[in-house]
Design a protein around this motif. Structure first.
Motif, mmCIF file in Angstrom:
data_model
loop_
_atom_site.group_PDB
_atom_site.id
_atom_site.type_symbol
_atom_site.label_atom_id
_atom_site.label_comp_id
_atom_site.label_asym_id
_atom_site.label_seq_id
_atom_site.Cartn_x
_atom_site.Cartn_y
_atom_site.Cartn_z
ATOM 1 N N LEU A 117 90.014 47.015 43.090
ATOM 2 C CA LEU A 117 90.773 47.626 43.287
ATOM 3 C C LEU A 117 91.165 48.078 44.687
ATOM 4 O O LEU A 117 92.366 47.575 45.390
ATOM 5 N N HIS A 118 90.513 49.298 44.728
ATOM 6 C CA HIS A 118 90.675 50.036 46.165
ATOM 7 C C HIS A 118 90.075 48.760 47.399
ATOM 8 O O HIS A 118 90.566 48.753 48.585
ATOM 9 N N VAL A 119 88.877 48.446 47.202
ATOM 10 C CA VAL A 119 88.644 47.198 48.500
ATOM 11 C C VAL A 119 89.510 46.533 48.802
ATOM 12 O O VAL A 119 89.679 45.870 49.551
ATOM 13 N N PHE A 120 90.036 45.452 47.428
ATOM 14 C CA PHE A 120 91.300 44.601 47.899
ATOM 15 C C PHE A 120 92.447 45.449 48.754
ATOM 16 O O PHE A 120 93.165 45.341 48.658
ATOM 17 N N TYR A 121 92.484 46.852 48.499
ATOM 18 C CA TYR A 121 93.779 47.360 48.890
ATOM 19 C C TYR A 121 93.595 47.698 50.405
ATOM 20 O O TYR A 121 94.398 47.300 50.466
ATOM 21 N N MET A 122 92.498 47.811 50.600
ATOM 22 C CA MET A 122 92.198 48.261 51.842
ATOM 23 C C MET A 122 92.225 47.548 52.470
ATOM 24 O O MET A 122 92.146 46.365 54.295
ATOM 25 N N LEU A 123 91.085 45.708 52.376
ATOM 26 C CA LEU A 123 91.629 44.383 52.360
ATOM 27 C C LEU A 123 92.627 43.975 52.637
ATOM 28 O O LEU A 123 93.043 43.386 54.458
ATOM 29 N N VAL A 124 93.808 44.061 52.191
ATOM 30 C CA VAL A 124 94.764 43.779 52.383
ATOM 31 C C VAL A 124 95.707 44.552 53.418
ATOM 32 O O VAL A 124 96.553 43.900 54.141
ATOM 33 N N THR A 126 100.213 45.246 49.802
ATOM 34 C CA THR A 126 98.885 46.633 49.886
ATOM 35 C C THR A 126 100.144 47.679 48.796
ATOM 36 O O THR A 126 99.076 48.326 47.582
ATOM 37 N N GLY A 127 101.332 47.588 48.592
ATOM 38 C CA GLY A 127 102.217 48.052 47.596
ATOM 39 C C GLY A 127 101.423 47.901 46.145
ATOM 40 O O GLY A 127 101.126 49.344 44.938
ATOM 41 N N ALA A 128 101.283 46.406 46.218
ATOM 42 C CA ALA A 128 100.766 46.650 44.477
ATOM 43 C C ALA A 128 99.516 46.100 44.458
ATOM 44 O O ALA A 128 99.284 47.213 43.047
ATOM 45 N N ALA A 129 98.593 46.482 45.309
ATOM 46 C CA ALA A 129 97.481 47.681 44.922
ATOM 47 C C ALA A 129 97.154 48.853 45.442
ATOM 48 O O ALA A 129 96.562 48.758 43.875
ATOM 49 N N ILE A 130 97.927 49.158 45.466
ATOM 50 C CA ILE A 130 98.293 50.339 44.722
ATOM 51 C C ILE A 130 98.826 51.086 43.657
ATOM 52 O O ILE A 130 98.581 51.722 42.798
ATOM 53 N N ALA A 154 81.151 48.378 50.970
ATOM 54 C CA ALA A 154 81.655 47.564 52.489
ATOM 55 C C ALA A 154 80.528 47.890 53.256
ATOM 56 O O ALA A 154 79.993 47.340 54.026
ATOM 57 N N LEU A 155 79.251 48.435 52.908
ATOM 58 C CA LEU A 155 78.047 48.252 53.489
ATOM 59 C C LEU A 155 77.223 47.071 52.859
ATOM 60 O O LEU A 155 76.426 46.037 54.172
ATOM 61 N N LEU A 156 77.438 46.077 51.922
ATOM 62 C CA LEU A 156 76.797 44.810 51.906
ATOM 63 C C LEU A 156 77.823 43.775 52.765
ATOM 64 O O LEU A 156 77.122 42.642 53.286
ATOM 65 N N ALA A 157 78.691 44.361 52.701
ATOM 66 C CA ALA A 157 79.797 43.173 53.330
ATOM 67 C C ALA A 157 80.036 43.226 55.135
ATOM 68 O O ALA A 157 80.343 42.608 55.689
ATOM 69 N N MET A 158 78.859 44.182 55.500
ATOM 70 C CA MET A 158 78.399 44.009 56.872
ATOM 71 C C MET A 158 77.858 43.311 56.928
ATOM 72 O O MET A 158 76.677 43.129 56.849
#
Length: 184
Positions: free
Chosen positions: A55-62, A143-147, A180-184
C-alpha cells in the motif's frame, strides 16, 4: 520510573534458563519490537508488513505520477486532505466509530479546504483550456485513497496481530526500500 519495555509475564520467560552468551537487553529489545511479550503471530506480522509495504508503494507511485501531471500544491493538498477524510468515512461506516462533534467540524473544514484548492489553484492557461477533471485532483484523490488504505490497514494489523508500531514501521521501511531498489 517508567519501564523501557512492557513487563513480560513470568510464565513467558524462565530467567534461570536464559542463555548467558546473549545479553539480556537483546531479548527485551526483540520482544519489544515484536509486541512486547513474545506472543507475536509471525504469519500475521509478515502479512501485515507485506500488505502495508504494498500500500505504501502504491501511495508513492500515485503521488509521484500526480506530481508529474499537476501542480504540487493541488496534488499534495488534495491527497493530505482527502486521506484523513476517507479514513474517517470508512471508520464510521464500516468500523462503527463515532467521532465527536468537534471532530466532525474538523472533517467538514478539511472537505471545504480540499474542494476550495481544486477550484482556486487553477493556473490560467492550460487548466482553463482543458475540459473535464484536473488530473492533479484525480491523482490527489487516488493518493488520498492510498493514505486511507494504509492507515486503516496498519491500524488493523497492529490490533489484530499485536504488532509493535515501531516494528511495523521499521519492517515496512525495509520492504519498501527493497522494492525500490529492485525497481531501479
Amino acid at each position: 520510573m517508567t519501564p523501557i519495555a512492557p513487563r513480560v509475564p513470568e510464565s513467558r520467560l524462565d530467567w534461570s534458563e536464559r542463555r548467558h552468551d546473549r545479553p539480556p537487553c537483546r531479548r527485551v529489545v526483540i520482544l519489544g519490537a515484536f509486541g512486547g511479550d513474545g506472543s507475536v503471530d509471525l504469519r500475521g506480522f509478515a502479512l501485515g508488513i507485506a500488505v502495508s509495504a504494498a500500500l505504501h508503494v502504491f501511495y508513492m507511485l500515485v503521488l509521484q505520477r500526480g506530481y508529474a501531471v499537476g501542480n504540487l500544491s493541488t496534488v499534495y493538498a488534495t491527497a493530505r486532505g482527502s486521506g484523513p477524510l476517507l479514513t474517517v468515512i470508512v471508520a464510521v461506516a464500516v468500523l462503527g466509530e463515532r467521532p465527536s462533534p468537534i471532530a466532525l467540524v474538523g472533517i467538514a473544514a478539511i472537505l471545504v479546504g480540499v474542494i476550495g484548492i481544486g477550484f482556486v489553484d487553477r493556473n490560467g492557461g492550460a487548466a482553463q483550456a482543458r475540459r473535464g477533471v484536473d488530473p492533479a485532483i484525480v491523482f490527489g484523490l487516488l493518493t488520498g485513497a492510498a493514505i486511507a488504505a494504509y492507515t486503516l490497514w496498519d491500524a488493523h494489523a497492529l490490533r489484530a496481530w499485536h504488532i509493535s508500531p515501531g516494528a511495523r514501521l521499521a519492517a515496512s521501511a525495509v520492504v519498501v526500500a527493497g522494492i525500490a531498489l529492485l525497481a531501479m
